[in-house]
Design a protein around this motif. Structure first.
Motif: not given
Length: 156
Positions: A43-44, A49, A137, A140-141
């Motif tokens: 996720g990062r 992202r 973000i 992706m989160n």
């Protein structure tokens, strides 16, 4: 000692494309095991992202797929692979709806409740879907949450 992991499908990379690929496999064949290899934290990692401006897709008139195609070719100095750009342009609206309805991404809305689109980066129409300036973000989160919720997908 080297650990050995058995998996039916291996996905290299856990940016937006990698996580979508893993989620598509899990949806199409839940009995298959999927291994996602990520160089950072799930996720990062990946370029998705870092997206701030948003995601371009044709959703309403007077915008058109042809206008999006021409804007994208022009932005690429006309050296882009035209068939690949056409695929990007024609698939984008469906991917936006998938991100929202299947994976839970919350994009900004107009007062009438439609997905808000703004002008951005050489586009001839208001085409950019966004979540403030944190679009990548948000995407992706939500993809990471969905990936972690599926027991058939493991991240390494």
């Amino acid at each position: 000692m080297i650990d050995v992991v058995d998996a039916d499908v291996l996905v290299l990379g856990a940016g937006g494309a990698g996580l979508c690929a893993a989620l598509h496999v899990a949806a199409a064949a839940p009995a298959l095991s999927v291994a996602v290899v990520v160089k950072g934290l799930l996720g990062r990692a990946g370029c998705t992202r870092m997206v701030q401006g948003g995601y371009n897709a044709v959703l309403t008139e007077p915008d058109s797929l042809e206008a999006h195609l021409l804007d994208t070719l022009s932005g690429g100095g006309f050296i882009n692979d035209q068939e690949l750009v056409w695929t990007l342009v024609t698939e984008a609206p469906g991917r936006v709806l998938e991100l929202e309805s299947r994976y839970g991404c919350l994009f900004d809305r107009t007062p009438a409740g439609r997905i808000h689109q703004k002008p951005f980066a050489g586009q001839s129409h208001d085409r950019t879907i966004h979540k403030g300036d944190l679009t990548g973000i948000e995407i992706m989160n939500r993809l990471a949450e969905q990936t972690l919720a599926r027991p058939s997908i493991r991240a390494f």
